[in-house]
Design a protein around this motif. Sequence first.
Motif, mmCIF file in Angstrom:
data_model
loop_
_atom_site.group_PDB
_atom_site.id
_atom_site.type_symbol
_atom_site.label_atom_id
_atom_site.label_comp_id
_atom_site.label_asym_id
_atom_site.label_seq_id
_atom_site.Cartn_x
_atom_site.Cartn_y
_atom_site.Cartn_z
ATOM 1 N N GLU A 1 37.852 45.560 29.199
ATOM 2 C CA GLU A 1 38.930 45.053 28.351
ATOM 3 C C GLU A 1 38.689 43.588 27.987
ATOM 4 O O GLU A 1 38.849 43.185 26.833
ATOM 5 N N MET A 2 38.292 42.792 28.972
ATOM 6 C CA MET A 2 38.028 41.371 28.717
ATOM 7 C C MET A 2 36.821 41.198 27.795
ATOM 8 O O MET A 2 36.823 40.316 26.937
ATOM 9 N N MET A 3 35.809 42.034 27.945
ATOM 10 C CA MET A 3 34.633 41.944 27.061
ATOM 11 C C MET A 3 35.035 42.195 25.607
ATOM 12 O O MET A 3 34.451 41.623 24.687
ATOM 13 N N GLY A 4 36.036 43.034 25.400
ATOM 14 C CA GLY A 4 36.526 43.297 24.056
ATOM 15 C C GLY A 4 37.210 42.097 23.424
ATOM 16 O O GLY A 4 37.411 42.063 22.206
ATOM 17 N N ALA B 1 35.132 43.884 42.587
ATOM 18 C CA ALA B 1 35.296 44.707 43.789
ATOM 19 C C ALA B 1 36.706 44.732 44.360
ATOM 20 O O ALA B 1 36.914 45.281 45.431
ATOM 21 N N ILE B 2 37.649 44.148 43.666
ATOM 22 C CA ILE B 2 39.034 44.145 44.128
ATOM 23 C C ILE B 2 39.918 44.513 42.942
ATOM 24 O O ILE B 2 39.726 44.017 41.833
ATOM 25 N N ASN B 3 40.878 45.375 43.168
ATOM 26 C CA ASN B 3 41.839 45.701 42.125
ATOM 27 C C ASN B 3 43.075 44.839 42.327
ATOM 28 O O ASN B 3 43.678 44.839 43.385
ATOM 29 N N ARG B 4 43.420 44.087 41.306
ATOM 30 C CA ARG B 4 44.501 43.122 41.387
ATOM 31 C C ARG B 4 45.657 43.544 40.492
ATOM 32 O O ARG B 4 45.476 44.308 39.544
ATOM 33 N N LEU B 5 46.824 42.977 40.750
ATOM 34 C CA LEU B 5 48.002 43.269 39.919
ATOM 35 C C LEU B 5 47.749 42.930 38.456
ATOM 36 O O LEU B 5 48.207 43.638 37.563
ATOM 37 N N GLU B 6 47.009 41.847 38.212
ATOM 38 C CA GLU B 6 46.732 41.414 36.848
ATOM 39 C C GLU B 6 45.943 42.463 36.062
ATOM 40 O O GLU B 6 45.909 42.443 34.836
ATOM 41 N N TYR B 7 45.290 43.374 36.752
ATOM 42 C CA TYR B 7 44.488 44.403 36.096
ATOM 43 C C TYR B 7 45.351 45.557 35.586
ATOM 44 O O TYR B 7 44.849 46.477 34.961
ATOM 45 N N LYS B 8 46.644 45.514 35.872
ATOM 46 C CA LYS B 8 47.630 46.484 35.362
ATOM 47 C C LYS B 8 47.179 47.929 35.619
ATOM 48 O O LYS B 8 47.063 48.731 34.704
ATOM 49 N N ASN B 9 46.939 48.219 36.890
ATOM 50 C CA ASN B 9 46.558 49.560 37.345
ATOM 51 C C ASN B 9 45.202 50.036 36.833
ATOM 52 O O ASN B 9 44.912 51.224 36.865
ATOM 53 N N LYS B 10 44.390 49.119 36.356
ATOM 54 C CA LYS B 10 43.023 49.455 35.965
ATOM 55 C C LYS B 10 42.097 49.013 37.095
ATOM 56 O O LYS B 10 42.389 48.081 37.827
ATOM 57 N N SER B 11 40.947 49.652 37.195
ATOM 58 C CA SER B 11 39.932 49.177 38.130
ATOM 59 C C SER B 11 39.383 47.854 37.605
ATOM 60 O O SER B 11 39.547 47.529 36.417
ATOM 61 N N TRP B 12 38.714 47.104 38.454
ATOM 62 C CA TRP B 12 38.136 45.849 37.995
ATOM 63 C C TRP B 12 37.076 46.109 36.931
ATOM 64 O O TRP B 12 36.855 45.283 36.043
ATOM 65 N N GLN C 1 42.642 32.598 39.864
ATOM 66 C CA GLN C 1 43.413 33.181 38.770
ATOM 67 C C GLN C 1 42.462 33.830 37.771
ATOM 68 O O GLN C 1 41.415 33.266 37.443
ATOM 69 N N VAL C 2 42.816 35.035 37.323
ATOM 70 C CA VAL C 2 41.930 35.810 36.454
ATOM 71 C C VAL C 2 42.551 36.024 35.076
ATOM 72 O O VAL C 2 43.724 35.740 34.856
ATOM 73 N N GLY C 3 41.734 36.530 34.160
ATOM 74 C CA GLY C 3 42.203 36.872 32.827
ATOM 75 C C GLY C 3 41.915 35.818 31.775
ATOM 76 O O GLY C 3 42.396 35.912 30.650
#
Length: 182
Positions: A167-170, A150-161, A130-132
Amino acid sequence: MILSASWDDGAKTDLKMAELMQKYNIPCTFYWPSMIGNHKNKGKAKSFLSIDECKELSKTFEIGSHSMSHQFMNKLDIARISNEIHESRKFWQDCTGQPIESFAYPKDSFSSLTKALVKGAGYTNARTNQVGSLIAGDDLFSKKCTLQVAINRLEYKNKSWVLFSDEMMGKVVDDSIFHIFG
């Protein structure tokens, strides 16, 4: 902020990841199925670590168990789940001479039963896919990550990893735990 990483499945690329983790002094755990190279999640990996390479990496890094055969735990009966969890831990302890304290749920398939079996097998913690998350959380047997590389997931809301990582660093604060896995 604490930065940490974990790498799953035992692909040969773990050797390069180990080199980078050591170079940049990033705490890292490698989670391997005990049937390394013969398990159910070969994905895009073309080659896997040898047992000798695993032993060598275990001299520098924490090794965690990733079951025996990397199957969906929720699709197995209790006896088989227990066997996957116990035997993988025993295999890596015997192989590396290290205590194996951490478990990563294969394919993120876990339940309250699986968590109880992992705890009962003597592990001290378990990581999910689980991510985020930027916090440690209260449940040591369902630890979350910040992102999967290296994987684009649904949780990324159409953003690349990579953009999700930005976004997470922010959102990072002093006591954040930024955990990446792949």
